[in-house]
Design a protein around this motif. Structure first.
Motif, PDB file in Angstrom:
ATOM      1  N   ILE A  64       5.091 -60.275  10.981  1.00 30.34           N
ATOM      2  CA  ILE A  64       4.293 -59.088  11.255  1.00 30.34           C
ATOM      3  C   ILE A  64       4.086 -58.337   9.951  1.00 30.34           C
ATOM      4  CG2 ILE A  64       5.080 -58.883  13.635  1.00 30.34           C
ATOM      5  CD1 ILE A  64       6.993 -56.689  12.727  1.00 30.34           C
ATOM      6  N   ARG A  65       3.056 -57.529   9.916  1.00 32.50           N
ATOM      7  CA  ARG A  65       2.731 -56.763   8.719  1.00 32.50           C
ATOM      8  C   ARG A  65       2.729 -55.277   9.076  1.00 32.50           C
ATOM      9  NH1 ARG A  65       3.810 -60.926   7.052  1.00 32.50           N
ATOM     10  NH2 ARG A  65       2.617 -62.424   5.808  1.00 32.50           N
ATOM     11  N   ILE A  66       3.451 -54.509   8.315  1.00 36.49           N
ATOM     12  CA  ILE A  66       3.462 -53.060   8.475  1.00 36.49           C
ATOM     13  C   ILE A  66       2.759 -52.484   7.254  1.00 36.49           C
ATOM     14  CG2 ILE A  66       4.871 -50.995   8.715  1.00 36.49           C
ATOM     15  CD1 ILE A  66       5.105 -52.893  11.064  1.00 36.49           C
ATOM     16  N   PRO A  67       1.708 -51.703   7.457  1.00 34.68           N
ATOM     17  CA  PRO A  67       0.925 -51.231   6.311  1.00 34.68           C
ATOM     18  C   PRO A  67       1.705 -50.271   5.409  1.00 34.68           C
ATOM     19  CG  PRO A  67       0.187 -50.210   8.356  1.00 34.68           C
ATOM     20  CD  PRO A  67       1.158 -51.249   8.730  1.00 34.68           C
ATOM     21  N   GLY A  68       1.543 -50.496   4.106  1.00 36.53           N
ATOM     22  CA  GLY A  68       2.052 -49.574   3.111  1.00 36.53           C
ATOM     23  C   GLY A  68       3.558 -49.588   2.934  1.00 36.53           C
TER      24      GLY A  68
ATOM     25  N   LYS B  40      22.177 -52.834  16.181  1.00 36.54           N
ATOM     26  CA  LYS B  40      21.370 -52.484  15.009  1.00 36.54           C
ATOM     27  C   LYS B  40      21.308 -53.624  14.003  1.00 36.54           C
ATOM     28  CE  LYS B  40      23.872 -48.771  14.261  1.00 36.54           C
ATOM     29  NZ  LYS B  40      24.623 -48.590  15.521  1.00 36.54           N
ATOM     30  N   GLY B  41      22.440 -54.262  13.748  1.00 33.31           N
ATOM     31  CA  GLY B  41      22.472 -55.329  12.758  1.00 33.31           C
ATOM     32  C   GLY B  41      21.621 -56.520  13.149  1.00 33.31           C
ATOM     33  N   GLU B  42      21.684 -56.907  14.429  1.00 32.57           N
ATOM     34  CA  GLU B  42      20.883 -58.041  14.901  1.00 32.57           C
ATOM     35  C   GLU B  42      19.389 -57.737  14.818  1.00 32.57           C
ATOM     36  OE1 GLU B  42      23.428 -56.786  16.467  1.00 32.57           O
ATOM     37  OE2 GLU B  42      24.829 -58.379  17.064  1.00 32.57           O
ATOM     38  N   VAL B  43      19.017 -56.509  15.192  1.00 32.28           N
ATOM     39  CA  VAL B  43      17.600 -56.113  15.122  1.00 32.28           C
ATOM     40  C   VAL B  43      17.138 -56.061  13.669  1.00 32.28           C
ATOM     41  CG1 VAL B  43      15.978 -54.225  15.547  1.00 32.28           C
ATOM     42  CG2 VAL B  43      17.614 -54.883  17.331  1.00 32.28           C
ATOM     43  N   ALA B  44      17.970 -55.484  12.799  1.00 35.00           N
ATOM     44  CA  ALA B  44      17.604 -55.409  11.375  1.00 35.00           C
ATOM     45  C   ALA B  44      17.403 -56.798  10.794  1.00 35.00           C
ATOM     46  CB  ALA B  44      18.680 -54.649  10.603  1.00 35.00           C
ATOM     47  N   LYS B  45      18.302 -57.721  11.111  1.00 31.61           N
ATOM     48  CA  LYS B  45      18.188 -59.088  10.603  1.00 31.61           C
ATOM     49  C   LYS B  45      16.896 -59.744  11.074  1.00 31.61           C
ATOM     50  CE  LYS B  45      20.532 -63.586  10.626  1.00 31.61           C
ATOM     51  NZ  LYS B  45      21.720 -64.347  11.125  1.00 31.61           N
ATOM     52  N   ALA B  46      16.568 -59.577  12.361  1.00 32.74           N
ATOM     53  CA  ALA B  46      15.347 -60.173  12.895  1.00 32.74           C
ATOM     54  C   ALA B  46      14.102 -59.576  12.256  1.00 32.74           C
ATOM     55  CB  ALA B  46      15.301 -59.992  14.414  1.00 32.74           C
TER      56      ALA B  46
ATOM     57  N   PRO C 132      13.081 -58.519   1.615  1.00 28.31           N
ATOM     58  CA  PRO C 132      14.159 -59.075   0.788  1.00 28.31           C
ATOM     59  C   PRO C 132      15.502 -58.431   1.109  1.00 28.31           C
ATOM     60  CG  PRO C 132      12.773 -57.584  -0.498  1.00 28.31           C
ATOM     61  CD  PRO C 132      12.093 -57.755   0.819  1.00 28.31           C
ATOM     62  N   PRO C 133      16.598 -59.123   0.828  1.00 23.99           N
ATOM     63  CA  PRO C 133      17.934 -58.621   1.175  1.00 23.99           C
ATOM     64  C   PRO C 133      18.232 -57.234   0.623  1.00 23.99           C
ATOM     65  CG  PRO C 133      18.061 -60.933   0.542  1.00 23.99           C
ATOM     66  CD  PRO C 133      16.654 -60.488   0.258  1.00 23.99           C
ATOM     67  N   ASP C 134      17.766 -56.935  -0.593  1.00 24.95           N
ATOM     68  CA  ASP C 134      18.105 -55.636  -1.174  1.00 24.95           C
ATOM     69  C   ASP C 134      17.319 -54.488  -0.558  1.00 24.95           C
ATOM     70  OD1 ASP C 134      15.668 -56.333  -2.281  1.00 24.95           O
ATOM     71  OD2 ASP C 134      16.161 -55.655  -4.299  1.00 24.95           O
ATOM     72  N   HIS C 135      16.403 -54.798   0.362  1.00 21.06           N
ATOM     73  CA  HIS C 135      15.675 -53.756   1.084  1.00 21.06           C
ATOM     74  C   HIS C 135      16.274 -53.496   2.468  1.00 21.06           C
ATOM     75  CE1 HIS C 135      11.673 -53.087  -1.160  1.00 21.06           C
ATOM     76  NE2 HIS C 135      12.569 -53.537  -2.011  1.00 21.06           N
ATOM     77  N   TRP C 136      17.300 -54.258   2.833  1.00 22.02           N
ATOM     78  CA  TRP C 136      18.039 -54.005   4.076  1.00 22.02           C
ATOM     79  C   TRP C 136      19.276 -53.204   3.686  1.00 22.02           C
ATOM     80  CZ3 TRP C 136      20.478 -58.421   7.544  1.00 22.02           C
ATOM     81  CH2 TRP C 136      21.178 -57.825   8.598  1.00 22.02           C
TER      82      TRP C 136
ATOM     83  N   ALA D  34      15.935 -61.049  21.363  1.00 22.19           N
ATOM     84  CA  ALA D  34      14.491 -61.145  21.107  1.00 22.19           C
ATOM     85  C   ALA D  34      13.715 -60.128  21.935  1.00 22.19           C
ATOM     86  CB  ALA D  34      14.003 -62.557  21.407  1.00 22.19           C
ATOM     87  N   ASN D  35      14.169 -59.844  23.158  1.00 26.10           N
ATOM     88  CA  ASN D  35      13.502 -58.843  23.991  1.00 26.10           C
ATOM     89  C   ASN D  35      13.536 -57.469  23.313  1.00 26.10           C
ATOM     90  OD1 ASN D  35      13.023 -60.752  25.983  1.00 26.10           O
ATOM     91  ND2 ASN D  35      14.782 -60.155  27.222  1.00 26.10           N
ATOM     92  N   VAL D  36      14.697 -57.129  22.755  1.00 23.26           N
ATOM     93  CA  VAL D  36      14.833 -55.832  22.081  1.00 23.26           C
ATOM     94  C   VAL D  36      13.989 -55.809  20.811  1.00 23.26           C
ATOM     95  CG1 VAL D  36      16.456 -54.212  21.026  1.00 23.26           C
ATOM     96  CG2 VAL D  36      17.152 -55.550  23.031  1.00 23.26           C
ATOM     97  N   VAL D  37      14.007 -56.911  20.072  1.00 15.90           N
ATOM     98  CA  VAL D  37      13.204 -56.990  18.848  1.00 15.90           C
ATOM     99  C   VAL D  37      11.723 -56.833  19.171  1.00 15.90           C
ATOM    100  CG1 VAL D  37      12.519 -58.466  16.924  1.00 15.90           C
ATOM    101  CG2 VAL D  37      14.920 -58.364  17.626  1.00 15.90           C
ATOM    102  N   CYS D  38      11.279 -57.454  20.256  1.00 14.54           N
ATOM    103  CA  CYS D  38       9.863 -57.326  20.664  1.00 14.54           C
ATOM    104  C   CYS D  38       9.505 -55.863  20.916  1.00 14.54           C
ATOM    105  CB  CYS D  38       9.598 -58.147  21.919  1.00 14.54           C
ATOM    106  SG  CYS D  38       9.404 -59.909  21.635  1.00 14.54           S
ATOM    107  N   ALA D  39      10.407 -55.133  21.582  1.00 15.00           N
ATOM    108  CA  ALA D  39      10.161 -53.717  21.843  1.00 15.00           C
ATOM    109  C   ALA D  39      10.065 -52.941  20.537  1.00 15.00           C
ATOM    110  CB  ALA D  39      11.269 -53.156  22.729  1.00 15.00           C
ATOM    111  N   CYS D  40      10.908 -53.293  19.555  1.00 17.88           N
ATOM    112  CA  CYS D  40      10.848 -52.638  18.251  1.00 17.88           C
ATOM    113  C   CYS D  40       9.534 -52.940  17.530  1.00 17.88           C
ATOM    114  CB  CYS D  40      12.029 -53.095  17.396  1.00 17.88           C
ATOM    115  SG  CYS D  40      13.642 -52.516  17.978  1.00 17.88           S
ATOM    116  N   VAL D  41       9.101 -54.188  17.596  1.00 16.83           N
ATOM    117  CA  VAL D  41       7.844 -54.581  16.961  1.00 16.83           C
ATOM    118  C   VAL D  41       6.672 -53.833  17.579  1.00 16.83           C
ATOM    119  CG1 VAL D  41       6.213 -56.488  16.632  1.00 16.83           C
ATOM    120  CG2 VAL D  41       8.649 -56.851  16.219  1.00 16.83           C
TER     121      VAL D  41
END
Length: 283
Positions: free
Chosen positions: A8-12, A26-32, A40-44, A270-277
């Motif tokens: 997915i692409r988030i603008p800006g 939180k960790g599982e969602v962040a990883k996905a 990149p890893p240093d942005h997490w 994946a269901n939770v990640v979809c809601a976040c997306v």
């Protein structure tokens, strides 16, 4: 998710803040999200990961320890009781953990011979103890460390930052938004992952961490109610309600095996990640 939904692409440039109670995923969602958005890893930026990285690197790198003291006044050379960070509240908190500190220090090579026992605990000792026992470290430490990581990551503005589990208090939220403003990094969305107290206790029981006894878990949920939620309320007031997305983090999916329902953890996440997306890409 289908293959077409993989990226997915988030603008800006900007920051995505993940918050919620202990064990909300939180960790599982962040990883996905990092995988889907090619972050990149240093942005997490996970505060737990940042703090663990500090004391783990300090074990083997004397140069890093010196830099940590010079830049952030987090020292391994003198007892924390003799540092400018000590307050009556911090002193009482450390003293209330003297039994645990004694065990922790004694478990290290040569630590049992350290003069003063638990009373010799340094800032770096306390940082490690808090991180491994789910306790908050002094505000100044987390503020300095998160600001340094945001400044470094913000120099590469092509990808968003993900702030995982930070802020946890209103004071931290105020400081974080000020740091992001100074770095010209807007908040793209605050994803507030929500689970019930019962679900948190259930998940923590499955995780079986050494410090996850019932009393500690209930205290963590109380902390969420008393401190984390007010931090979200502050961000809502400052950023506007449209910047906050409340995400149901309990969306279980089951398979049927031998006539019984069996949780499919991967699909549930994946269901939770979809809601976040959906929240991130909503117009």
């Amino acid at each position: 998710m289908t293959t077409a939904d993989r990226h997915i692409r988030i603008p800006g440039p900007g920051a995505i803040i993940l918050t919620g109670p202990s064990s909300c995923g939180k960790g599982e969602v962040a990883k996905a999200l990092c995988e889907m958005m090619e972050i990149p890893p240093d942005h997490w930026l996970s505060m737990g990961g940042i703090l663990r990285g500090v004391f783990e690197k300090a074990r083997d790198d004397a140069g890093f320890v010196a830099a940590l003291e010079a830049r952030h006044a987090i020292s391994d050379r003198c007892p924390i009781f003799e540092t400018p960070d000590i307050t009556d509240g911090l002193r009482a908190k450390i003293e209330s953990h003297q039994a645990g500190l004694t065990r922790t220090l004694a478990a290290r090579t040569g630590a049992s011979a350290r003069p003063g026992g638990w009373q010799s605990v340094t800032a770096l000792d306390w940082l490690e103890y808090c991180t491994t026992h789910g306790l908050l470290v002094p505000n100044r430490w987390t503020q300095d460390l998160i600001a340094a990581h945001i400044e470094t990551a913000s120099q590469s503005r092509a990808k968003p930052l993900i702030l995982d589990g930070y802020p946890r208090t209103r004071i931290a939220a105020e400081h974080l938004l000020d740091v992001l403003d100074a770095a010209q990094t807007p908040v793209l969305k605050v994803l507030h992952l929500s689970i019930s107290k019962q679900e948190m206790l259930h998940r923590a029981g499955l995780r079986q961490r050494a410090d996850d006894d019932p009393a500690a878990l209930l205290k963590r949920y109380e902390f969420y109610i008393e401190s984390v939620q007010p931090s979200v309320d502050y961000m809502k007031d400052r950023l506007g309600s449209e910047a906050i997305a409340l995400i149901d983090a309990h969306q279980p999916s089951y398979d049927i095996q031998d006539g019984k329902r069996v949780l499919n953890l991967k699909r549930s996440i994946a269901n939770v990640v979809c809601a976040c997306v959906l929240a991130l890409t909503a117009k």
